[in-house]
Scaffold this active site. Structure first.
Site, short mmCIF file in Angstrom:
data_model
loop_
_atom_site.label_atom_id
_atom_site.label_comp_id
_atom_site.label_asym_id
_atom_site.label_seq_id
_atom_site.Cartn_x
_atom_site.Cartn_y
_atom_site.Cartn_z
N PRO A 206 -1.95 4.71 4.95
CA PRO A 206 -2.14 4.02 3.67
C PRO A 206 -1.32 4.67 2.55
CG PRO A 206 -4.09 5.31 4.23
CD PRO A 206 -3.21 5.33 5.43
N GLY A 208 -0.30 5.72 -1.28
CA GLY A 208 -0.96 6.11 -2.51
C GLY A 208 -2.33 6.72 -2.33
N SER A 213 2.10 9.20 3.32
CA SER A 213 2.77 8.03 3.88
C SER A 213 4.29 8.17 3.76
CB SER A 213 2.30 6.76 3.17
OG SER A 213 2.55 6.82 1.77
N ALA A 215 6.14 11.01 3.75
CA ALA A 215 6.66 11.97 4.74
C ALA A 215 6.71 11.34 6.12
CB ALA A 215 5.78 13.22 4.76
N ALA A 216 5.72 10.51 6.46
CA ALA A 216 5.72 9.85 7.76
C ALA A 216 6.94 8.95 7.91
CB ALA A 216 4.43 9.05 7.95
N ASP A 261 4.06 18.47 3.97
CA ASP A 261 3.81 17.12 4.49
C ASP A 261 4.75 16.80 5.64
OD1 ASP A 261 2.09 17.08 2.36
OD2 ASP A 261 3.20 15.59 1.20
#
Length: 579
Positions: A206, A208, A213, A215-216, A261
């Protein structure tokens, strides 16, 4: 899976990943459906599309993205993370403990050569799930605008180019890693050979919510690029890959994040906390989450962003404090710390803390001390910065995290869990003192305290032990520490239910994710299988923001390095055209 007919070849490694990694089977099946639909269209028909989750524009963009008759597709996966301890102290050299989430970003990438008459090579990106009306699902630009192998576009210039349109500024996360690879590994440059690039992004991390999210996306995109262009060092060295992704976020996106992260997304391991000493990037292995411990993530519903002014101002204040401490140590003939985590709480209390004022204007600091020591933020002479609390947070947080790691590795006891909870609560309070709290996260932590008081009044055994805001603060997710087993999950569920009802009563919404410690199995709030395989006993989950309150996705997972890259081999037919 072996009996299914595929429009591209898959091998045992691919089938193994489809069964072991959350979301991978669904993503590769999506690619299969897109290929079949494209082939059907080429033959004069269109397959019926049964996926209700894709909007028509997304479907069209994704279908037309790849050349389904030539050019292999590289599929990568990188998870989000739950910040258990350490958080914003990463840029100050602290130890941090991070849990890789089951939720992850998948990327499919294809090198594309332009056929005669098709125009110049393009970088084309499609991001699925852009349902908020503020974000375009498609981005494209000529590859020539990114420069050449010998002279890639400057990263600062790329930032100005990519962030001027809010609807497509999300593409900076992907274009940023393309450019960083071109700058740092010219022998593997994506700008060589006159080829174009097609990139498809699908993520259930998700946005925010303070669970990385961004870094992924970066780690998944860089993993696919490294495989496609033969950047063997990045493909095999998770730390090098993470640092390259951090540079993309710092320099191109403009977010002054630390490296924890990206490291968690690259090197995390299922069922364990990644331990990273950020001086600057020393991977310390993993710390197992024992069976009697549960780590539960609850989203506040308040949007978080590390590019926000609060996070940047606190980071700037911490580095101003570091320079003041270094100058004080030099005057006293003492060794100068390279980062605030190298200052002991005892030295801080003995006088070093006194050299940091509560607040200091940027103009006064620059006049008396020159620039600070951070290369991703600047001191604004027109701003006034909190200095003492951001610096003190870094000093004390490192000690808290070190103690947390030692305690977690010790044998189980009630005293152990209570002390772990106290450390988390102290960390949360320190975030607030820095100005990085929020009404929602503060309320969630207070509800945990109220649940503990309710249990104490009844003379029952405590199953909730502590909670803290996570990541960069100012909203996002709270990490709750509970006893392993159903009791801890049920108690956390009560907290989430109360919080959700309070927000709904004020016309607001939240989302809830729950996680279970090892060995629990089918506790309440689980009840689902994902991708056809039962969810294993896990430590954490986080609910995607589009899901309704009360549902739960379970699990931690391995990072991008463990996943590797799946190569989908397409039949080659040079005369075929895209779309």
């Amino acid at each position: 899976m072996a009996n299914m007919k595929w429009p591209f070849s898959i091998d045992f490694d691919c089938e193994d990943k489809m069964s072991r990694f959350s979301g991978t089977r669904t993503f590769i099946l999506l690619l299969r459906s897109l290929a079949e639909r494209a082939h059907s269209r080429l033959n004069g028909g269109v397959d019926e599309w049964n996926d209700k989750h894709l909007a028509p524009l997304e479907l069209e963009a994704a279908e037309q993205l790849f050349d389904w008759k030539g050019g292999d597709i590289y599929v990568s996966r990188a998870p989000g993370r739950l910040d258990v301890m350490g958080g914003i102290a990463d840029y100050s050299g602290s130890l941090v403990l991070q849990l890789p989430l089951r939720q992850a970003c998948h990327v499919a990438l294809q090198r594309q050569a332009s056929a005669p008459g098709e125009g110049e090579p393009m970088l084309r990106i499609v991001s699925l799930g852009a349902r908020d009306g503020q974000r375009a699902c498609r981005f494209e630009m000529p590859m020539r605008l990114l420069g050449t192998t010998e002279q890639p576009l400057d990263l600062q210039a790329a930032r100005a180019l990519l962030t001027r349109d809010p609807a497509t500024s999300w593409a900076a996360y992907v274009v940023g890693v393309v450019l960083v690879l071109a700058h740092e590994a010219p022998e593997s440059s994506p700008l060589a050979g006159g080829a174009g690039l097609a990139v498809l992004i699908e993520s259930d991390v998700p946005e925010g919510r303070g669970v990385s999210s961004s870094a992924a996306v970066e780690v998944a995109a860089m993993s696919a690029l490294a495989a496609a262009f033969g950047a063997t060092r990045l493909a095999s060295d998770g730390a090098a890959l993470a640092l390259a992704c951090q540079r993309a976020e710092n320099r191109v996106v403009g977010a002054p994040c630390g490296v924890m992260d990206q490291m968690a997304s690259a090197l995390g391991r299922e069922g364990a906390l990644m331990a990273l000493l950020c001086q600057p990037c020393q991977f310390q292995g993993t710390v197992e989450v024992p069976e009697h411990v549960s780590l539960i993530g609850i989203s506040s519903g308040e949007r978080h962003s590390v590019s926000g002014s609060d996070y940047g101002a606190v980071r700037t204040g911490a580095f101003m404090g570091l320079k003041l401490v270094q100058q004080a140590c030099e005057c006293r003939g003492q060794p100068q710390p390279r980062c605030l985590a190298q200052v002991s709480p005892e030295a801080w209390d003995a006088g070093l803390g006194a050299v940091c004022p509560a607040e200091l204007s940027g103009a006064e600091f620059l006049r008396a001390h020159g620039e600070h020591l951070d290369d991703v933020t600047g001191v604004d002479p027109l701003e006034t910065y909190a200095v003492r609390m951001p610096a003190e947070h870094a000093v004390r947080e490192h000690g808290r995290v070190c103690e947390f790691a030692r305690l977690l590795a010790a044998g189980p006891s009630e005293d152990q869990l209570e002390r772990l909870g106290e450390l988390m609560l102290a960390s949360h309070a320190s975030y607030g003192a820095c100005g990085l709290g929020s009404p929602g996260t503060d309320r969630l932590v207070e509800l945990v305290r109220e649940e503990r008081r309710r249990v104490a009044r009844r003379g029952q055994r405590q199953v909730l032990h502590g909670a803290k805001i996570t990541g960069g603060g100012s909203g996002g997710t709270v990490c709750v520490l509970a006893s392993g087993g159903e009791e801890g999950v049920i108690a956390a569920g009560r907290v989430a239910d109360l919080y959700r009802m309070e927000r709904l009563g004020r016309g607001m919404e939240s989302d809830f994710g729950a996680g279970i410690g090892n060995g629990v199995g089918g506790a309440p709030l689980t009840g689902k299988e994902q991708d056809g395989a039962a969810a294993p006993p896990t430590q954490c989950s986080i609910l995607p923001e589009e899901a309704r309150p009360g549902a739960a996705f379970l699990g931690s997972s391995n990072g991008a390095l463990e996943f590797g890259v799946v190569r989908l081999r397409l039949p080659r037919a040079p005369s075929a055209r895209r779309g």
